[in-house]
Design a protein around this motif. Sequence first.
Motif, PDB file in Angstrom:
ATOM      1  N   HIS A  78       5.146   6.616 -12.752  1.00 15.45           N
ATOM      2  CA  HIS A  78       6.465   6.076 -12.404  1.00 15.45           C
ATOM      3  C   HIS A  78       7.491   7.193 -12.266  1.00 15.45           C
ATOM      4  N   ASN A  79       7.414   8.201 -13.146  1.00 13.66           N
ATOM      5  CA  ASN A  79       8.329   9.343 -13.043  1.00 13.66           C
ATOM      6  C   ASN A  79       8.138  10.088 -11.731  1.00 13.66           C
ATOM      7  N   LEU A  80       6.888  10.304 -11.356  1.00 14.20           N
ATOM      8  CA  LEU A  80       6.622  11.024 -10.110  1.00 14.20           C
ATOM      9  C   LEU A  80       7.008  10.198  -8.887  1.00 14.20           C
ATOM     10  N   GLN A  81       6.861   8.893  -8.966  1.00 21.21           N
ATOM     11  CA  GLN A  81       7.317   8.049  -7.857  1.00 21.21           C
ATOM     12  C   GLN A  81       8.807   8.231  -7.618  1.00 21.21           C
ATOM     13  N   ARG A  82       9.573   8.309  -8.710  1.00 23.58           N
ATOM     14  CA  ARG A  82      11.012   8.534  -8.564  1.00 23.58           C
ATOM     15  C   ARG A  82      11.289   9.942  -8.039  1.00 23.58           C
ATOM     16  N   ARG A  83      10.542  10.928  -8.540  1.00 21.09           N
ATOM     17  CA  ARG A  83      10.780  12.311  -8.124  1.00 21.09           C
ATOM     18  C   ARG A  83      10.504  12.502  -6.642  1.00 21.09           C
ATOM     19  N   TYR A  84       9.419  11.890  -6.156  1.00 23.49           N
ATOM     20  CA  TYR A  84       9.011  12.118  -4.774  1.00 23.49           C
ATOM     21  C   TYR A  84       9.401  10.983  -3.824  1.00 23.49           C
ATOM     22  N   GLY A  85      10.167  10.022  -4.336  1.00 24.96           N
ATOM     23  CA  GLY A  85      10.707   8.984  -3.471  1.00 24.96           C
ATOM     24  C   GLY A  85       9.694   7.982  -2.951  1.00 24.96           C
ATOM     25  N   SER A  86       8.645   7.721  -3.725  1.00 27.51           N
ATOM     26  CA  SER A  86       7.620   6.777  -3.252  1.00 27.51           C
ATOM     27  C   SER A  86       7.677   5.442  -3.987  1.00 27.51           C
ATOM     28  N   GLN A  87       8.829   5.147  -4.654  1.00 26.84           N
ATOM     29  CA  GLN A  87       8.901   3.922  -5.454  1.00 26.84           C
ATOM     30  C   GLN A  87       8.636   2.670  -4.626  1.00 26.84           C
ATOM     31  N   ASP A  88       9.225   2.604  -3.422  1.00 32.67           N
ATOM     32  CA  ASP A  88       9.081   1.397  -2.611  1.00 32.67           C
ATOM     33  C   ASP A  88       7.629   1.156  -2.233  1.00 32.67           C
ATOM     34  N   ARG A  89       6.931   2.231  -1.804  1.00 35.01           N
ATOM     35  CA  ARG A  89       5.514   2.076  -1.452  1.00 35.01           C
ATOM     36  C   ARG A  89       4.695   1.684  -2.674  1.00 35.01           C
ATOM     37  N   ALA A  90       4.994   2.312  -3.816  1.00 35.60           N
ATOM     38  CA  ALA A  90       4.252   2.003  -5.040  1.00 35.60           C
ATOM     39  C   ALA A  90       4.481   0.564  -5.476  1.00 35.60           C
ATOM     40  N   ARG A  91       5.737   0.121  -5.462  1.00 34.19           N
ATOM     41  CA  ARG A  91       6.023  -1.255  -5.868  1.00 34.19           C
ATOM     42  C   ARG A  91       5.346  -2.250  -4.942  1.00 34.19           C
ATOM     43  N   ARG A  92       5.324  -1.937  -3.661  1.00 29.36           N
ATOM     44  CA  ARG A  92       4.649  -2.829  -2.711  1.00 29.36           C
ATOM     45  C   ARG A  92       3.151  -2.895  -3.007  1.00 29.36           C
ATOM     46  N   PHE A  93       2.577  -1.735  -3.332  1.00 29.20           N
ATOM     47  CA  PHE A  93       1.152  -1.704  -3.675  1.00 29.20           C
ATOM     48  C   PHE A  93       0.901  -2.505  -4.944  1.00 29.20           C
ATOM     49  N   TYR A  94       1.717  -2.311  -5.988  1.00 29.47           N
ATOM     50  CA  TYR A  94       1.570  -3.074  -7.226  1.00 29.47           C
ATOM     51  C   TYR A  94       1.653  -4.573  -6.965  1.00 29.47           C
ATOM     52  N   ARG A  95       2.608  -4.973  -6.110  1.00 28.48           N
ATOM     53  CA  ARG A  95       2.816  -6.407  -5.842  1.00 28.48           C
ATOM     54  C   ARG A  95       1.699  -7.017  -5.008  1.00 28.48           C
ATOM     55  N   GLN A  96       1.166  -6.233  -4.076  1.00 27.47           N
ATOM     56  CA  GLN A  96       0.256  -6.817  -3.094  1.00 27.47           C
ATOM     57  C   GLN A  96      -1.220  -6.538  -3.353  1.00 27.47           C
ATOM     58  N   GLN A  97      -1.546  -5.461  -4.072  1.00 27.82           N
ATOM     59  CA  GLN A  97      -2.945  -5.052  -4.171  1.00 27.82           C
ATOM     60  C   GLN A  97      -3.504  -4.988  -5.581  1.00 27.82           C
ATOM     61  N   VAL A  98      -2.680  -4.844  -6.603  1.00 31.42           N
ATOM     62  CA  VAL A  98      -3.185  -4.684  -7.968  1.00 31.42           C
ATOM     63  C   VAL A  98      -3.273  -6.043  -8.649  1.00 31.42           C
ATOM     64  N   LEU A  99      -4.451  -6.332  -9.214  1.00 30.09           N
ATOM     65  CA  LEU A  99      -4.670  -7.568  -9.965  1.00 30.09           C
ATOM     66  C   LEU A  99      -5.052  -7.233 -11.403  1.00 30.09           C
ATOM     67  N   ASP A 100      -4.881  -8.205 -12.288  1.00 25.29           N
ATOM     68  CA  ASP A 100      -5.323  -8.042 -13.680  1.00 25.29           C
ATOM     69  C   ASP A 100      -6.686  -8.676 -13.901  1.00 25.29           C
ATOM     70  N   ARG A 101      -7.419  -8.926 -12.840  1.00 27.84           N
ATOM     71  CA  ARG A 101      -8.717  -9.594 -12.881  1.00 27.84           C
ATOM     72  C   ARG A 101      -9.424  -9.308 -11.563  1.00 27.84           C
ATOM     73  N   LEU A 102     -10.648  -9.776 -11.444  1.00 27.71           N
ATOM     74  CA  LEU A 102     -11.396  -9.675 -10.198  1.00 27.71           C
ATOM     75  C   LEU A 102     -11.258 -10.976  -9.427  1.00 27.71           C
ATOM     76  N   ASN A 103     -10.906 -10.895  -8.144  1.00 23.79           N
ATOM     77  CA  ASN A 103     -10.926 -12.107  -7.330  1.00 23.79           C
ATOM     78  C   ASN A 103     -12.308 -12.276  -6.700  1.00 23.79           C
ATOM     79  N   GLU A 104     -12.490 -13.332  -5.937  1.00 26.75           N
ATOM     80  CA  GLU A 104     -13.816 -13.636  -5.385  1.00 26.75           C
ATOM     81  C   GLU A 104     -14.317 -12.520  -4.482  1.00 26.75           C
ATOM     82  N   GLN A 105     -13.421 -11.946  -3.668  1.00 29.99           N
ATOM     83  CA  GLN A 105     -13.838 -10.873  -2.762  1.00 29.99           C
ATOM     84  C   GLN A 105     -14.287  -9.638  -3.534  1.00 29.99           C
ATOM     85  N   MET A 106     -13.582  -9.311  -4.613  1.00 31.24           N
ATOM     86  CA  MET A 106     -13.962  -8.159  -5.431  1.00 31.24           C
ATOM     87  C   MET A 106     -15.302  -8.391  -6.116  1.00 31.24           C
ATOM     88  N   MET A 107     -15.494  -9.584  -6.658  1.00 29.38           N
ATOM     89  CA  MET A 107     -16.759  -9.886  -7.332  1.00 29.38           C
ATOM     90  C   MET A 107     -17.925  -9.809  -6.366  1.00 29.38           C
TER      91      MET A 107
END
Length: 234
Positions: A49-78
């Motif tokens: 998170h610190n490096l995201q702020r330093r290098y200005g990638s917060q928006d891309r990172a937040r979008r990735f967290y919102r759209q691609q990161v899960l706390d479980r496996l979905n059917e496609q991943m399994m």
Amino acid sequence: MGVPLVTDAQVVGLISLGLVTTVAAGLAWSGHHRRPDSQVEPPGSPGEHNLQRRYGSQDRARRFYRQQVLDRLNEQMMSFITRQEMAWIATADSRGECDCSFRAGPPGFVQVLDAWTLRYPEYRGNGVMASLGNILENPHVGLVFLDFDQERIGLHINGTARIVEADQCNGGRPRAERWVEVRVQEAYIHCRKHLPHLVKADGNGRAWGTDDARAKGGDYFEASCESRPWVADS
């Protein structure tokens, strides 16, 4: 008033003293994903998170967290995991010293037990137990599955692990001596833009589980005669 979180140092100390199992330690460590006010923290470490702020990638990172990161496996991943023949396993000991190891087997050698749990076999190896030794001290693990052939895509899985002894009646080949069961905390895509396209070769006749030195690769890097500081007469 919120319940104080258990620190990494406290958990490692309890493991070293044998006062908690790696399963209990994993549960304690997972508390880092929940703030004392019971709100779940976003994925990622304070360092990233610190490096995201330093290098200005917060928006891309937040979008990735919102759209691609899960706390479980979905059917496609399994489904993806059941087709894989390779995985890379990252572990670290209680001091944070890391090891990355490779595991392979027939398609589906990594078994999905449910959306939050998978396990992979430990076959007979060199007897060093580097990955398992790290897990005994620190249950955090990271797995990466990469499909270079058909789908050219990857899957990251982070979680906590425990060692489970295999049933001696297990008749599969190669035979698992034990299993590593992983409780999923994060699962997300590894994009294909830098993955090479590799063509799969015929793997028939490979010497699974062999102790034959030549079949295993022997002294390929000619390291056996080199000096090393932990051998007095080297």
